[in-house]
Each structure stands twice: as structure tokens, then as C-alpha cells.
Write a protein that holds these residues in place. Sequence first.
Motif, PDB file in Angstrom:
ATOM      1  N   TYR A  57       0.817  -1.217   0.000  1.00 27.68           N
ATOM      2  CA  TYR A  57       0.000   0.000   0.000  1.00 27.68           C
ATOM      3  C   TYR A  57       0.853   1.271   0.000  1.00 27.68           C
ATOM      4  O   TYR A  57       0.525   2.236  -0.693  1.00 27.68           O
ATOM      5  CB  TYR A  57      -0.975  -0.002   1.185  1.00 27.68           C
ATOM      6  CG  TYR A  57      -2.130  -0.958   0.979  1.00 27.68           C
ATOM      7  CD1 TYR A  57      -3.290  -0.542   0.351  1.00 27.68           C
ATOM      8  CD2 TYR A  57      -2.054  -2.276   1.390  1.00 27.68           C
ATOM      9  CE1 TYR A  57      -4.356  -1.408   0.142  1.00 27.68           C
ATOM     10  CE2 TYR A  57      -3.110  -3.160   1.185  1.00 27.68           C
ATOM     11  CZ  TYR A  57      -4.248  -2.713   0.561  1.00 27.68           C
ATOM     12  OH  TYR A  57      -5.303  -3.571   0.345  1.00 27.68           O
ATOM     13  N   ARG A  58       1.945   1.278   0.760  1.00 25.35           N
ATOM     14  CA  ARG A  58       2.784   2.472   0.834  1.00 25.35           C
ATOM     15  C   ARG A  58       3.755   2.562  -0.339  1.00 25.35           C
ATOM     16  O   ARG A  58       3.846   3.597  -1.008  1.00 25.35           O
ATOM     17  CB  ARG A  58       3.569   2.475   2.152  1.00 25.35           C
ATOM     18  CG  ARG A  58       4.427   3.730   2.348  1.00 25.35           C
ATOM     19  CD  ARG A  58       5.384   3.575   3.509  1.00 25.35           C
ATOM     20  NE  ARG A  58       6.282   2.449   3.255  1.00 25.35           N
ATOM     21  CZ  ARG A  58       6.879   1.754   4.214  1.00 25.35           C
ATOM     22  NH1 ARG A  58       6.688   2.046   5.480  1.00 25.35           N
ATOM     23  NH2 ARG A  58       7.687   0.752   3.901  1.00 25.35           N
ATOM     24  N   LEU A  88       0.540   5.128  -1.465  1.00 23.76           N
ATOM     25  CA  LEU A  88      -0.410   5.828  -0.597  1.00 23.76           C
ATOM     26  C   LEU A  88       0.306   6.366   0.641  1.00 23.76           C
ATOM     27  O   LEU A  88       1.096   5.653   1.265  1.00 23.76           O
ATOM     28  CB  LEU A  88      -1.537   4.887  -0.169  1.00 23.76           C
ATOM     29  CG  LEU A  88      -2.377   4.287  -1.291  1.00 23.76           C
ATOM     30  CD1 LEU A  88      -3.424   3.335  -0.715  1.00 23.76           C
ATOM     31  CD2 LEU A  88      -3.036   5.373  -2.121  1.00 23.76           C
ATOM     32  N   VAL A 132       0.978   7.357   4.468  1.00 23.12           N
ATOM     33  CA  VAL A 132       0.575   6.880   5.787  1.00 23.12           C
ATOM     34  C   VAL A 132       0.077   8.081   6.589  1.00 23.12           C
ATOM     35  O   VAL A 132       0.782   9.092   6.700  1.00 23.12           O
ATOM     36  CB  VAL A 132       1.756   6.210   6.520  1.00 23.12           C
ATOM     37  CG1 VAL A 132       1.372   5.820   7.938  1.00 23.12           C
ATOM     38  CG2 VAL A 132       2.260   5.006   5.741  1.00 23.12           C
ATOM     39  N   PHE A 150      -3.816   4.499   5.627  1.00 29.97           N
ATOM     40  CA  PHE A 150      -3.315   5.154   4.422  1.00 29.97           C
ATOM     41  C   PHE A 150      -4.407   6.030   3.838  1.00 29.97           C
ATOM     42  O   PHE A 150      -5.568   5.630   3.787  1.00 29.97           O
ATOM     43  CB  PHE A 150      -2.923   4.105   3.370  1.00 29.97           C
ATOM     44  CG  PHE A 150      -1.864   3.163   3.850  1.00 29.97           C
ATOM     45  CD1 PHE A 150      -0.524   3.418   3.599  1.00 29.97           C
ATOM     46  CD2 PHE A 150      -2.195   2.032   4.561  1.00 29.97           C
ATOM     47  CE1 PHE A 150       0.459   2.558   4.051  1.00 29.97           C
ATOM     48  CE2 PHE A 150      -1.217   1.162   5.025  1.00 29.97           C
ATOM     49  CZ  PHE A 150       0.110   1.429   4.776  1.00 29.97           C
ATOM     50  N   ARG A 207      -9.858   6.664   3.504  1.00 28.36           N
ATOM     51  CA  ARG A 207      -8.676   5.948   3.967  1.00 28.36           C
ATOM     52  C   ARG A 207      -8.867   4.435   3.911  1.00 28.36           C
ATOM     53  O   ARG A 207      -9.982   3.941   3.967  1.00 28.36           O
ATOM     54  CB  ARG A 207      -8.354   6.365   5.401  1.00 28.36           C
ATOM     55  CG  ARG A 207      -7.926   7.827   5.492  1.00 28.36           C
ATOM     56  CD  ARG A 207      -7.926   8.309   6.924  1.00 28.36           C
ATOM     57  NE  ARG A 207      -7.242   9.579   7.075  1.00 28.36           N
ATOM     58  CZ  ARG A 207      -7.742  10.756   6.738  1.00 28.36           C
ATOM     59  NH1 ARG A 207      -8.941  10.825   6.223  1.00 28.36           N
ATOM     60  NH2 ARG A 207      -7.058  11.861   6.918  1.00 28.36           N
TER      61      ARG A 207
END
Length: 122
Positions: free
Chosen positions: A23-24, A29, A31, A41, A48
Motif C-alpha cells: 500500500y505504501r 499511498l 501513511v 493510508f 482511507r
Amino acid sequence: MSGILNQITWVYTETLAPCVAFYRDVLGLPVVRDAGTAMIFETAPGARIGLCEVFGARVVQPAGSMITLVVADSEAVDAAYLRLKEAVAGGLSGPEEIARFGIYSFFCADPNGYQIEVQCFL
């Protein structure tokens, strides 16, 4: 309902680290909260995705669920597809127009098997 400030969709995982990397680092995305065994995220202002290691009655249950990330246009869909292809994301399908819904999109899966769709409206 009034006074809603944000929206969080929670997905659960046995191990947080590979999901954070997806995800990051892969989706890119930001945090917005790191609570150790849970991370949140931001996908858009006020929207989110929360990732949390399982506890209590929470379980990893990707069947029948999907997270859709809506982007501005087909060029953004294609750019996201190339980024995920380079990262060798699981369950990756090529972008296509789905005339029935008036969208252009592709699908992939996060490390737990939750289906992710990246789409734009045509």
C-alpha cells in the motif's frame, strides 16, 4: 448522519509488513497513522484504507470484497498499471474498458488476496 469527518475501510492481515510495502511503496499511498500493528493510508481527502493485524474475532477475509481507487483519467489508470506490473503485483489484469459501467480499469490483489481495482470514469 451528520458530522462525519473521514471514512476508513479496514482490511486485516496476519503479517503487516508485506501489506505496508504494497500500500505504501507499490501503490504510493501516504501513511496518515501508524499504530504499530495497524496503519492507515489516505487514498483521497477524507478517504482511507486501514490495515490491521488480526486480533480477537477479526479475520483475513478477502472473498467478495474489493477496494476501488478512482483516478482522473485513462492515462492515470495506465500509469498505475505499469507501476504495479513493475512491482509484480499478484492477480494483475490488463486495463480494459467496461462499457456496461462506463469505466476503464484493471485489477490486482494485495498480499492477502483483497482485490484492488484502479479505474476512471469515461
